[in-house]
Design a protein around this motif. Sequence first.
Motif, PDB file in Angstrom:
ATOM      1  N   GLY A 297       3.117   6.723  -5.370  1.00  0.00           N
ATOM      2  CA  GLY A 297       2.991   7.108  -6.766  1.00  0.00           C
ATOM      3  C   GLY A 297       1.864   8.087  -7.031  1.00  0.00           C
ATOM      4  O   GLY A 297       1.736   8.604  -8.145  1.00  0.00           O
ATOM      5  N   HIS A 298       1.025   8.361  -6.020  1.00  0.00           N
ATOM      6  CA  HIS A 298      -0.081   9.297  -6.194  1.00  0.00           C
ATOM      7  C   HIS A 298       0.435  10.731  -6.253  1.00  0.00           C
ATOM      8  O   HIS A 298       1.349  11.103  -5.523  1.00  0.00           O
ATOM      9  CB  HIS A 298      -1.079   9.161  -5.041  1.00  0.00           C
ATOM     10  CG  HIS A 298      -1.975   7.973  -5.191  1.00  0.00           C
ATOM     11  ND1 HIS A 298      -3.326   8.032  -4.959  1.00  0.00           N
ATOM     12  CD2 HIS A 298      -1.725   6.695  -5.549  1.00  0.00           C
ATOM     13  CE1 HIS A 298      -3.864   6.835  -5.168  1.00  0.00           C
ATOM     14  NE2 HIS A 298      -2.900   6.015  -5.520  1.00  0.00           N
ATOM     15  N   ARG A 299      -0.196  11.536  -7.095  1.00  0.00           N
ATOM     16  CA  ARG A 299       0.247  12.917  -7.275  1.00  0.00           C
ATOM     17  C   ARG A 299      -0.615  13.928  -6.529  1.00  0.00           C
ATOM     18  O   ARG A 299      -0.264  15.099  -6.442  1.00  0.00           O
ATOM     19  CB  ARG A 299       0.241  13.264  -8.772  1.00  0.00           C
ATOM     20  CG  ARG A 299       1.190  12.419  -9.603  1.00  0.00           C
ATOM     21  CD  ARG A 299       2.619  12.602  -9.150  1.00  0.00           C
ATOM     22  NE  ARG A 299       3.553  11.807  -9.953  1.00  0.00           N
ATOM     23  CZ  ARG A 299       4.846  11.696  -9.681  1.00  0.00           C
ATOM     24  NH1 ARG A 299       5.342  12.328  -8.630  1.00  0.00           N
ATOM     25  NH2 ARG A 299       5.631  10.962 -10.448  1.00  0.00           N
TER      26      ARG A 299
ATOM     27  N   GLN B 124      -8.154  12.271  -2.079  1.00  0.00           N
ATOM     28  CA  GLN B 124      -8.177  10.984  -2.756  1.00  0.00           C
ATOM     29  C   GLN B 124      -8.286   9.914  -1.671  1.00  0.00           C
ATOM     30  O   GLN B 124      -7.449   9.859  -0.780  1.00  0.00           O
ATOM     31  CB  GLN B 124      -6.898  10.773  -3.573  1.00  0.00           C
ATOM     32  CG  GLN B 124      -6.772  11.666  -4.789  1.00  0.00           C
ATOM     33  CD  GLN B 124      -5.504  11.375  -5.580  1.00  0.00           C
ATOM     34  OE1 GLN B 124      -4.447  11.134  -5.006  1.00  0.00           O
ATOM     35  NE2 GLN B 124      -5.605  11.399  -6.890  1.00  0.00           N
ATOM     36  N   THR B 125      -9.321   9.109  -1.752  1.00  0.00           N
ATOM     37  CA  THR B 125      -9.563   8.119  -0.706  1.00  0.00           C
ATOM     38  C   THR B 125      -8.894   6.793  -1.043  1.00  0.00           C
ATOM     39  O   THR B 125      -9.012   6.286  -2.157  1.00  0.00           O
ATOM     40  CB  THR B 125     -11.075   7.895  -0.504  1.00  0.00           C
ATOM     41  OG1 THR B 125     -11.674   9.132  -0.109  1.00  0.00           O
ATOM     42  CG2 THR B 125     -11.326   6.858   0.580  1.00  0.00           C
TER      43      THR B 125
ATOM     44  N   LEU C 161       1.999   7.817   8.801  1.00  0.00           N
ATOM     45  CA  LEU C 161       3.311   8.300   9.234  1.00  0.00           C
ATOM     46  C   LEU C 161       4.397   7.868   8.254  1.00  0.00           C
ATOM     47  O   LEU C 161       5.333   8.630   7.969  1.00  0.00           O
ATOM     48  CB  LEU C 161       3.623   7.790  10.641  1.00  0.00           C
ATOM     49  CG  LEU C 161       4.919   8.293  11.278  1.00  0.00           C
ATOM     50  CD1 LEU C 161       4.943   9.820  11.320  1.00  0.00           C
ATOM     51  CD2 LEU C 161       5.092   7.714  12.672  1.00  0.00           C
ATOM     52  N   ALA C 162       4.294   6.660   7.705  1.00  0.00           N
ATOM     53  CA  ALA C 162       5.260   6.195   6.714  1.00  0.00           C
ATOM     54  C   ALA C 162       5.215   7.069   5.459  1.00  0.00           C
ATOM     55  O   ALA C 162       6.252   7.372   4.859  1.00  0.00           O
ATOM     56  CB  ALA C 162       4.989   4.732   6.355  1.00  0.00           C
ATOM     57  N   LEU C 163       4.022   7.477   5.056  1.00  0.00           N
ATOM     58  CA  LEU C 163       3.893   8.377   3.912  1.00  0.00           C
ATOM     59  C   LEU C 163       4.525   9.733   4.204  1.00  0.00           C
ATOM     60  O   LEU C 163       5.259  10.282   3.377  1.00  0.00           O
ATOM     61  CB  LEU C 163       2.413   8.563   3.562  1.00  0.00           C
ATOM     62  CG  LEU C 163       1.762   7.445   2.750  1.00  0.00           C
ATOM     63  CD1 LEU C 163       0.244   7.587   2.784  1.00  0.00           C
ATOM     64  CD2 LEU C 163       2.265   7.457   1.310  1.00  0.00           C
ATOM     65  N   ALA C 164       4.239  10.278   5.386  1.00  0.00           N
ATOM     66  CA  ALA C 164       4.812  11.572   5.761  1.00  0.00           C
ATOM     67  C   ALA C 164       6.333  11.503   5.774  1.00  0.00           C
ATOM     68  O   ALA C 164       7.024  12.406   5.289  1.00  0.00           O
ATOM     69  CB  ALA C 164       4.273  12.001   7.129  1.00  0.00           C
ATOM     70  N   ARG C 165       6.861  10.419   6.322  1.00  0.00           N
ATOM     71  CA  ARG C 165       8.320  10.252   6.365  1.00  0.00           C
ATOM     72  C   ARG C 165       8.903  10.205   4.960  1.00  0.00           C
ATOM     73  O   ARG C 165       9.943  10.817   4.682  1.00  0.00           O
ATOM     74  CB  ARG C 165       8.671   8.961   7.106  1.00  0.00           C
ATOM     75  CG  ARG C 165       8.501   9.032   8.607  1.00  0.00           C
ATOM     76  CD  ARG C 165       8.714   7.657   9.229  1.00  0.00           C
ATOM     77  NE  ARG C 165      10.077   7.207   9.047  1.00  0.00           N
ATOM     78  CZ  ARG C 165      11.057   7.344   9.955  1.00  0.00           C
ATOM     79  NH1 ARG C 165      10.780   7.939  11.099  1.00  0.00           N
ATOM     80  NH2 ARG C 165      12.261   6.900   9.716  1.00  0.00           N
ATOM     81  N   ALA C 166       8.249   9.474   4.066  1.00  0.00           N
ATOM     82  CA  ALA C 166       8.756   9.347   2.697  1.00  0.00           C
ATOM     83  C   ALA C 166       8.694  10.677   1.959  1.00  0.00           C
ATOM     84  O   ALA C 166       9.617  11.029   1.209  1.00  0.00           O
ATOM     85  CB  ALA C 166       7.957   8.280   1.950  1.00  0.00           C
ATOM     86  N   TRP C 167       7.598  11.432   2.142  1.00  0.00           N
ATOM     87  CA  TRP C 167       7.462  12.720   1.468  1.00  0.00           C
ATOM     88  C   TRP C 167       8.528  13.712   1.934  1.00  0.00           C
ATOM     89  O   TRP C 167       8.963  14.569   1.169  1.00  0.00           O
ATOM     90  CB  TRP C 167       6.083  13.310   1.727  1.00  0.00           C
ATOM     91  CG  TRP C 167       4.980  12.580   1.022  1.00  0.00           C
ATOM     92  CD1 TRP C 167       5.071  11.793  -0.081  1.00  0.00           C
ATOM     93  CD2 TRP C 167       3.590  12.577   1.399  1.00  0.00           C
ATOM     94  NE1 TRP C 167       3.839  11.289  -0.426  1.00  0.00           N
ATOM     95  CE2 TRP C 167       2.908  11.757   0.453  1.00  0.00           C
ATOM     96  CE3 TRP C 167       2.858  13.176   2.417  1.00  0.00           C
ATOM     97  CZ2 TRP C 167       1.531  11.530   0.519  1.00  0.00           C
ATOM     98  CZ3 TRP C 167       1.488  12.965   2.487  1.00  0.00           C
ATOM     99  CH2 TRP C 167       0.834  12.149   1.541  1.00  0.00           C
TER     100      TRP C 167
ATOM    101  N   GLN D 227       0.829  -1.201   0.000  1.00  0.00           N
ATOM    102  CA  GLN D 227       0.000   0.000   0.000  1.00  0.00           C
ATOM    103  C   GLN D 227       0.867   1.257   0.000  1.00  0.00           C
ATOM    104  O   GLN D 227       0.562   2.233  -0.692  1.00  0.00           O
ATOM    105  CB  GLN D 227      -0.927  -0.005   1.226  1.00  0.00           C
ATOM    106  CG  GLN D 227      -1.938  -1.145   1.211  1.00  0.00           C
ATOM    107  CD  GLN D 227      -2.814  -1.141   2.453  1.00  0.00           C
ATOM    108  OE1 GLN D 227      -3.748  -0.336   2.550  1.00  0.00           O
ATOM    109  NE2 GLN D 227      -2.538  -2.028   3.392  1.00  0.00           N
ATOM    110  N   LEU D 228       1.955   1.233   0.769  1.00  0.00           N
ATOM    111  CA  LEU D 228       2.861   2.373   0.801  1.00  0.00           C
ATOM    112  C   LEU D 228       3.467   2.621  -0.576  1.00  0.00           C
ATOM    113  O   LEU D 228       3.490   3.762  -1.065  1.00  0.00           O
ATOM    114  CB  LEU D 228       3.970   2.138   1.831  1.00  0.00           C
ATOM    115  CG  LEU D 228       5.066   3.210   1.884  1.00  0.00           C
ATOM    116  CD1 LEU D 228       4.479   4.565   2.258  1.00  0.00           C
ATOM    117  CD2 LEU D 228       6.163   2.799   2.871  1.00  0.00           C
TER     118      LEU D 228
END
Length: 344
Positions: free
Chosen positions: A19-21, A181-182, A40-46, A13-14
């Motif tokens: 890849g979402h814009r 985006q859900t 939190l994993a998304l925030a860290r990656a961004w 999922q991560l």
Amino acid sequence: MSATNLAPWLHGQLRNLLGHRGHALLLAGPSGLGQYDLALALARAWLCEQPTADGACGVCGSCHAIDVRTHADLCVLMPETLCQELGWPLDEVAQKEIDDKKRKASKFIRVEAAREAVSFTQFTRSRGRTKVILVHPAERMNMESANTLLKTLEEPLGEVRFVLASEAAHQLLPTIRSRCQTHAMAWPTESEALDWLVQQASAAGKPADRAQAGVWLQAAGGRPDDALAWAATGLQGATWAQLPQALTRGDWGTLAGWPPAQQLAVLQKLCHDLMARAAGAPARFFPTEQLPPAPRWAALAQWSRELIAAARTVEHPYNANLTQEAWAARTRQVLASGVGRKTP
């Protein structure tokens, strides 16, 4: 949180979400599926200085700043009680009010915190290429705090990204949902969940085999994070399996020492399983063979409504002992009405 620390069902999922814009993501699903960890994993990656296709590197200055809860480009919007539990700092004014016992920590996202998040978007980035606002659980925003965030969520200033994690997305304002985006959270396979539970329980000093982990997973309805909470209580298989018959006899002993919210959750799960059995569907939370005969549908429906009503005040019971006595008596009355009936 790097990808290597994520539960296995969150890895894919991560990768897909990276890849979402879009500038705003809503992670939606029932409790226990890892919304906060994924957010939190998304925030860290961004925010990561050396991101990979699998997420944050875990070693750069940005990742370290998030680890110690000091990243200037990350705003975490949470209820104060959850901030305290997860180690996120409160602003100085809120912390002083709580320390001075002028008020209790809020279980909801306060409008003052939402205003701080809006102000956060107006400051220049301190490092990197973006800023991030993480909202969890998003349904804890009341009408005022949600409306405060709405305009910024629709048209953020500069490079700002949002990730909202929710266990009850239907409770969010439609205008909040429409601007995101859900992403529907994926459920793990049983094997993934059991392996992860065994590993996590062992790390927490509560070693367990897959059979014991299966009890926790069933008690949680297949939701791994919720199952881990059951693991922390030391719940045993025999105790859980025998609970429906004990409640039918009026034996409240097992539940007596549990918090009211946990007691009520058990009654709701039992009511769910009995309604499922009455409709010819499989039980979800308890072993089918341990369930008492299902009462008539009308009785179960009425009991379900009563339990839902009780949930609205369960955090502030008028008298905990009297409440428990009332729940025990009502449970025995409902279950006894099914004795002698045949269940599909």
